[in-house]
Design a protein around this motif. Sequence first.
Motif, PDB file in Angstrom:
ATOM      1  N   ASP A   1       0.824  -1.226   0.000  1.00 29.58           N
ATOM      2  CA  ASP A   1       0.000   0.000   0.000  1.00 29.58           C
ATOM      3  C   ASP A   1       0.847   1.261   0.000  1.00 29.58           C
ATOM      4  OD1 ASP A   1      -2.136  -1.718   0.310  1.00 29.58           O
ATOM      5  OD2 ASP A   1      -1.882  -1.730   2.492  1.00 29.58           O
ATOM      6  N   GLN A   2       2.130   1.117  -0.282  1.00 28.58           N
ATOM      7  CA  GLN A   2       3.050   2.255  -0.284  1.00 28.58           C
ATOM      8  C   GLN A   2       2.952   3.045   1.016  1.00 28.58           C
ATOM      9  OE1 GLN A   2       2.724   4.333  -4.007  1.00 28.58           O
ATOM     10  NE2 GLN A   2       3.823   2.637  -4.912  1.00 28.58           N
ATOM     11  N   ASN A   3       2.993   2.298   2.107  1.00 27.90           N
ATOM     12  CA  ASN A   3       2.941   2.913   3.425  1.00 27.90           C
ATOM     13  C   ASN A   3       4.210   2.480   4.171  1.00 27.90           C
ATOM     14  OD1 ASN A   3       2.495   3.563   6.075  1.00 27.90           O
ATOM     15  ND2 ASN A   3       0.317   3.018   6.037  1.00 27.90           N
ATOM     16  N   THR A   4       5.231   3.326   4.085  1.00 29.71           N
ATOM     17  CA  THR A   4       6.546   2.932   4.575  1.00 29.71           C
ATOM     18  C   THR A   4       6.554   2.627   6.069  1.00 29.71           C
ATOM     19  OG1 THR A   4       7.664   4.093   2.827  1.00 29.71           O
ATOM     20  CG2 THR A   4       8.939   3.725   4.802  1.00 29.71           C
ATOM     21  N   LEU A   5       5.920   3.471   6.883  1.00 34.84           N
ATOM     22  CA  LEU A   5       5.990   3.239   8.330  1.00 34.84           C
ATOM     23  C   LEU A   5       5.296   1.927   8.714  1.00 34.84           C
ATOM     24  CD1 LEU A   5       5.626   6.805   9.862  1.00 34.84           C
ATOM     25  CD2 LEU A   5       7.638   5.330   9.879  1.00 34.84           C
ATOM     26  N   GLU A   6       4.222   1.632   8.008  1.00 31.78           N
ATOM     27  CA  GLU A   6       3.512   0.363   8.253  1.00 31.78           C
ATOM     28  C   GLU A   6       4.427  -0.817   7.848  1.00 31.78           C
ATOM     29  OE1 GLU A   6      -0.275  -0.049   8.904  1.00 31.78           O
ATOM     30  OE2 GLU A   6       0.672  -1.942   9.483  1.00 31.78           O
ATOM     31  N   PHE A   7       5.033  -0.696   6.682  1.00 30.57           N
ATOM     32  CA  PHE A   7       5.902  -1.761   6.171  1.00 30.57           C
ATOM     33  C   PHE A   7       7.098  -1.972   7.105  1.00 30.57           C
ATOM     34  CE2 PHE A   7       9.201  -2.818   2.696  1.00 30.57           C
ATOM     35  CZ  PHE A   7       8.925  -4.169   2.739  1.00 30.57           C
ATOM     36  N   LEU A   8       7.682  -0.865   7.587  1.00 32.28           N
ATOM     37  CA  LEU A   8       8.851  -0.990   8.463  1.00 32.28           C
ATOM     38  C   LEU A   8       8.500  -1.693   9.777  1.00 32.28           C
ATOM     39  CD1 LEU A   8      10.648   2.465   7.971  1.00 32.28           C
ATOM     40  CD2 LEU A   8      11.304   0.255   7.034  1.00 32.28           C
ATOM     41  N   ALA A   9       7.223  -1.738  10.100  1.00 32.63           N
ATOM     42  CA  ALA A   9       6.797  -2.396  11.345  1.00 32.63           C
ATOM     43  C   ALA A   9       6.455  -3.878  11.121  1.00 32.63           C
ATOM     44  CB  ALA A   9       5.605  -1.648  11.931  1.00 32.63           C
ATOM     45  N   SER A  10       6.809  -4.432   9.973  1.00 30.69           N
ATOM     46  CA  SER A  10       6.464  -5.836   9.656  1.00 30.69           C
ATOM     47  C   SER A  10       6.944  -6.819  10.715  1.00 30.69           C
ATOM     48  CB  SER A  10       7.108  -6.253   8.329  1.00 30.69           C
ATOM     49  OG  SER A  10       6.625  -5.496   7.272  1.00 30.69           O
ATOM     50  N   SER A  11       8.057  -6.489  11.362  1.00 28.55           N
ATOM     51  CA  SER A  11       8.617  -7.450  12.320  1.00 28.55           C
ATOM     52  C   SER A  11       7.664  -7.701  13.494  1.00 28.55           C
ATOM     53  CB  SER A  11       9.977  -6.974  12.820  1.00 28.55           C
ATOM     54  OG  SER A  11       9.873  -5.669  13.289  1.00 28.55           O
ATOM     55  N   ALA A  12       6.752  -6.747  13.764  1.00 22.22           N
ATOM     56  CA  ALA A  12       5.777  -6.973  14.848  1.00 22.22           C
ATOM     57  C   ALA A  12       4.871  -8.150  14.480  1.00 22.22           C
ATOM     58  CB  ALA A  12       4.957  -5.708  15.073  1.00 22.22           C
ATOM     59  N   GLU A  13       4.571  -8.259  13.164  1.00 21.45           N
ATOM     60  CA  GLU A  13       3.718  -9.383  12.719  1.00 21.45           C
ATOM     61  C   GLU A  13       4.465 -10.710  12.845  1.00 21.45           C
ATOM     62  OE1 GLU A  13       2.484  -8.188   8.728  1.00 21.45           O
ATOM     63  OE2 GLU A  13       2.010  -6.241   9.623  1.00 21.45           O
ATOM     64  N   MET A  14       5.771 -10.669  12.504  1.00 16.81           N
ATOM     65  CA  MET A  14       6.551 -11.904  12.637  1.00 16.81           C
ATOM     66  C   MET A  14       6.626 -12.324  14.108  1.00 16.81           C
ATOM     67  SD  MET A  14      10.562 -12.626  11.835  1.00 16.81           S
ATOM     68  CE  MET A  14      10.773 -13.539  10.330  1.00 16.81           C
ATOM     69  N   ASP A  15       6.829 -11.354  14.981  1.00 14.89           N
ATOM     70  CA  ASP A  15       6.948 -11.642  16.409  1.00 14.89           C
ATOM     71  C   ASP A  15       5.661 -12.292  16.940  1.00 14.89           C
ATOM     72  OD1 ASP A  15       8.848 -11.212  18.642  1.00 14.89           O
ATOM     73  OD2 ASP A  15       7.117 -10.182  19.521  1.00 14.89           O
ATOM     74  N   LYS A  16       4.525 -11.729  16.520  1.00 14.72           N
ATOM     75  CA  LYS A  16       3.226 -12.244  16.973  1.00 14.72           C
ATOM     76  C   LYS A  16       3.019 -13.683  16.463  1.00 14.72           C
ATOM     77  CE  LYS A  16      -1.574 -10.725  16.939  1.00 14.72           C
ATOM     78  NZ  LYS A  16      -2.407 -10.834  15.743  1.00 14.72           N
ATOM     79  N   PHE A  17       3.378 -13.909  15.217  1.00 14.78           N
ATOM     80  CA  PHE A  17       3.228 -15.236  14.600  1.00 14.78           C
ATOM     81  C   PHE A  17       4.053 -16.267  15.397  1.00 14.78           C
ATOM     82  CE2 PHE A  17       4.054 -17.638  10.281  1.00 14.78           C
ATOM     83  CZ  PHE A  17       3.094 -18.582  10.608  1.00 14.78           C
ATOM     84  N   ILE A  18       5.295 -15.891  15.714  1.00 18.41           N
ATOM     85  CA  ILE A  18       6.170 -16.804  16.467  1.00 18.41           C
ATOM     86  C   ILE A  18       5.568 -17.089  17.836  1.00 18.41           C
ATOM     87  CG2 ILE A  18       8.427 -16.984  17.630  1.00 18.41           C
ATOM     88  CD1 ILE A  18       9.624 -15.389  15.252  1.00 18.41           C
ATOM     89  N   LYS A  19       5.156 -16.026  18.523  1.00 16.08           N
ATOM     90  CA  LYS A  19       4.669 -16.205  19.901  1.00 16.08           C
ATOM     91  C   LYS A  19       3.393 -17.046  19.932  1.00 16.08           C
ATOM     92  CE  LYS A  19       7.374 -12.998  22.291  1.00 16.08           C
ATOM     93  NZ  LYS A  19       8.186 -12.264  21.324  1.00 16.08           N
ATOM     94  N   GLU A  20       2.512 -16.830  18.956  1.00 15.36           N
ATOM     95  CA  GLU A  20       1.276 -17.636  18.918  1.00 15.36           C
ATOM     96  C   GLU A  20       1.599 -19.093  18.620  1.00 15.36           C
ATOM     97  OE1 GLU A  20      -1.506 -15.762  16.229  1.00 15.36           O
ATOM     98  OE2 GLU A  20      -1.807 -14.083  17.611  1.00 15.36           O
ATOM     99  N   THR A  21       2.580 -19.327  17.750  1.00 19.04           N
ATOM    100  CA  THR A  21       2.933 -20.719  17.424  1.00 19.04           C
ATOM    101  C   THR A  21       3.567 -21.400  18.640  1.00 19.04           C
ATOM    102  OG1 THR A  21       3.253 -20.049  15.128  1.00 19.04           O
ATOM    103  CG2 THR A  21       4.150 -22.182  15.743  1.00 19.04           C
ATOM    104  N   VAL A  22       4.419 -20.674  19.365  1.00 17.80           N
ATOM    105  CA  VAL A  22       5.026 -21.247  20.574  1.00 17.80           C
ATOM    106  C   VAL A  22       3.914 -21.615  21.576  1.00 17.80           C
ATOM    107  CG1 VAL A  22       6.411 -20.678  22.617  1.00 17.80           C
ATOM    108  CG2 VAL A  22       7.264 -20.094  20.327  1.00 17.80           C
TER     109      VAL A  22
END
Length: 493
Positions: free
Chosen positions: A248-269
């Motif tokens: 969506d050409q939203n740089t600040l949103e894109f730069l925060a992608s790691s929060a999604e990875m963190d959540k995915f990992i924690k939910e899987t654990v």
Amino acid sequence: MKAKITIDLNDAIGRVDQRLFGSFIEHLGRAVYGGIYEPGHETADDMGFRQDVMELVKQLHVPIVRYPGGNFVSGYNWEDGIGDRTKRPRKLELAWNSIETNEIGIDEFQEWAKRAGSEVMMTVNLGTRGADDARNLVEYCNLRTDTYYADLRKQNGFEEPFNIKVWCLGNEMDGDWQIGYKKPLEYARLACETAKLMKLTDPTIELVACGSSGPLMPTFGEWERTVLRECYDHVDYISLHSYYGNRDQNTLEFLASSAEMDKFIKETVRICDEIKAEKGSEKDIMLSFDEWNVWFHSNEQDKKIEHWQIAPPLLEDVYNVEDALVVGGLLITLLRNCDRVKIACLAQLVNVIAPIMTETGGKVWAQTIFYPFLHCSEHGRGIALNTKCDCDTYQTSSKTDVPYIESIAVYDDNNDTITLFAVNRSLDGTYNLELSGFDGYCLQSHTVLTGNDLNQCNTAANPNAVVPCDAGTDMMLSPHSWNMFIFSKSQNN
Ligand code: AHR
């Protein structure tokens, strides 16, 4: 502006498994043909492997490489890629609508991995095939016995077993795009029975069961629970896959992608531990994040690629500064979760959504994302430390409290150094770092990767447009930058 980073050498997250810096080569696009392998190339070695590519791979110190897929593996017959190369069949490859010549198979790839200083992480086909083919492949690769498949390997010129330790039980079997896609229980039963046969063949191997191919899959959660209920005692890891993009050409949103990875990992654990409790098991299931990267730039151009070509230029994302910052944030997230994520594979390694690009018959160069990976792989081995950062935060349409600075410190107990990795997500703010917990350690170097323009990228014509530079010994994080600080014991301590 100020950011305060606090660490405590006694507050460890865990030892970083070096396999966190793994990668992936799939029979897809120009990853193999025109990528790692090009017999006519001026740098080709005796087996046709490009030495210019090999040099960059070696710089990255990739300890493990997943192979041969990806979606490709779910329609693949491994027997097509062994033995006499003049007799290997040319086949329709239905995952990527290409033609597979089978010039390279496990016989050659294990040799490439050896030359690159890596081990192979092998995926078996649970799409069109099953337990029998998988256990035969384990015998072919790993056994010395005087039996059919082990003997076949010897007849093909490999007296010594390949000794492949880590095996994936299929690929993304929860996705309806997958050849031989399965419902949770269908996959769980097949994975369990395949795991049993593979471990009976070679009890020393480790197995990765397929988890969800993304956190947004409708079956995420139910899939993991069903798979682990069936397979818990027979597998060692569950896989996670996730790709990120600035759609969506939203740089600040894109730069925060790691929060999604963190959540995915924690939910899987959490799910792994829930099933552990349900079973009253002593064993922890570890995580294999065996596909992760930025992937979106090539989506439109890929729709125009004609079907049934050999090695078409698929998934050739050209990465810019912004992507390198996201990859840096994702690496920090993997390090922060290294107590449970033991394997991770940057997908992929050459030409296909990759840090290394080639021209077929021409040059090789490093993309922007090469550098954060290089820094973490070189200096992120040791003990990851809980790293607290007090700094300003921002919010996006989907996230609140995103810190401008994302960071992690790793203690290298061999060299008694501390390396701090940090991304500054602010587009215009410079942060002055105040550190505590580093007493007795002196800053030796500060390396920074940034660019005047977030869209800057490296190309064959201009391969060094975005490269890291030495920032001396300042403690400043410039706007939109990736940073690596190395501290060592000061002389008077
Ligand atoms: O890495 C590219 C593709 O992404 C892989 O083949 C597949 O597993 C995933 O969807």
